[in-house]
Design a protein around this motif. Structure first.
Motif, short mmCIF file in Angstrom:
data_model
loop_
_atom_site.label_atom_id
_atom_site.label_comp_id
_atom_site.label_asym_id
_atom_site.label_seq_id
_atom_site.Cartn_x
_atom_site.Cartn_y
_atom_site.Cartn_z
N SER A 173 0.84 -1.19 0.00
CA SER A 173 0.00 0.00 0.00
C SER A 173 0.88 1.24 0.00
O SER A 173 1.79 1.36 0.82
CB SER A 173 -0.92 0.00 1.23
OG SER A 173 -1.61 1.22 1.34
N SER A 175 0.56 5.35 0.17
CA SER A 175 -0.26 6.54 0.38
C SER A 175 0.61 7.78 0.20
O SER A 175 1.82 7.75 0.42
CB SER A 175 -0.89 6.55 1.77
OG SER A 175 -1.77 5.45 1.92
N ARG A 197 -5.72 11.58 1.79
CA ARG A 197 -4.49 10.90 1.37
C ARG A 197 -4.84 9.98 0.21
O ARG A 197 -5.75 9.16 0.32
CB ARG A 197 -3.89 10.08 2.52
CG ARG A 197 -3.39 10.92 3.66
CD ARG A 197 -2.89 10.04 4.79
NE ARG A 197 -1.74 9.25 4.39
CZ ARG A 197 -0.48 9.65 4.51
NH1 ARG A 197 -0.23 10.82 5.04
NH2 ARG A 197 0.50 8.87 4.15
N ASN A 199 -4.18 6.88 -2.28
CA ASN A 199 -3.65 5.56 -1.97
C ASN A 199 -3.70 4.65 -3.19
O ASN A 199 -4.67 4.67 -3.95
CB ASN A 199 -4.45 4.93 -0.81
CG ASN A 199 -3.96 3.55 -0.47
OD1 ASN A 199 -4.51 2.56 -0.93
ND2 ASN A 199 -2.92 3.49 0.33
#
Length: 231
Positions: A173, A175, A197, A199
């Protein structure tokens, strides 16, 4: 004097008068410049507060070009490097400017951590001047993380119960966001925008399927790749 720090343009040093009670903001490009009148008359101490504890700034391990080369890393993994006391170099006049990016190479200072510069007069210890700063990292702030996935083994639709189950997988992940400037006033719209944010995530997941092989049903493992984006 101190320079708040900008990525581009000349440095703009200004007096520390405004940093006695309310912290002044210093970015990763900031710097402090000490006057020659301090040499031999004042003791200089620097420190920062991280996770509720005060930690001194001053001691560094000196690095050389040779130590950064591949050969040095292979032949001598633990070089006996020289210890340097940065604030003592400032007191003697050998160094007049301290740069924030150099401190960040040695100390774990995070967004919002206070940095304190203390001046103590050598002949009159009751004369103490203390200046406060708050570290602010400008620009985008990436956050890379690894997640473990434990799927619930319920599949719909699942004709003929082909999918028997799914085992744990992993996903990366990424971000991206930015920190709010402590010296700026943000309206609720700007706060909302700063709270977002973006992502991106990518990962793999294995599942068990019934597969006809030679007139019989055999459970085989298959791999699914997945990805997505959000905020």
């Amino acid at each position: 004097m101190y320079d708040r720090g900008a990525k581009n343009g000349p440095r703009q040093f200004q007096p520390l008068a405004a940093c006695i009670e309310k912290p002044c903001v210093v970015t990763q490009y900031g710097a402090w410049r000490f006057a020659t009148e301090l040499h031999g008359h004042w003791r200089i101490d620097m420190g920062y507060i991280h996770e509720g504890a005060h930690r001194p700034i001053g001691l560094f391990q000196q690095s050389t070009t040779l130590e950064q080369k591949l050969g040095e890393r292979l032949l001598n993994r633990y070089p006996n490097r020289t210890i340097v006391n940065l604030v003592r170099l400032v007191e003697t006049g050998a160094v007049t400017t301290i740069y924030m990016y150099g401190i960040l190479l040695q100390y774990d200072i995070r967004e919002g951590d206070p940095v304190i510069v203390t001046l103590t007069h050598l002949t009159d210890p009751t004369r103490v001047e203390e200046y406060y700063f708050r570290y602010h990292k400008t620009g985008p702030v990436p956050d890379l993380d690894l997640s473990l996935l434990y799927p619930i083994n319920i599949f719909h639709p699942n004709p003929g119960d082909t999918i028997q189950g799914a085992t744990a997988g992993a996903a990366f992940s990424l971000s991206m966001g930015s920190n709010m400037d402590p010296e700026r006033h943000y309206g609720w719209i700007r706060k909302l925008v700063r709270a977002v944010r973006f992502n991106i995530f990518l990962g793999l997941l294995t599942r068990k399927e019934l597969t006809p092989v030679g007139g019989d049903l055999v459970v085989k493992d298959a791999v699914d790749g997945f990805g997505g984006a959000g905020m």
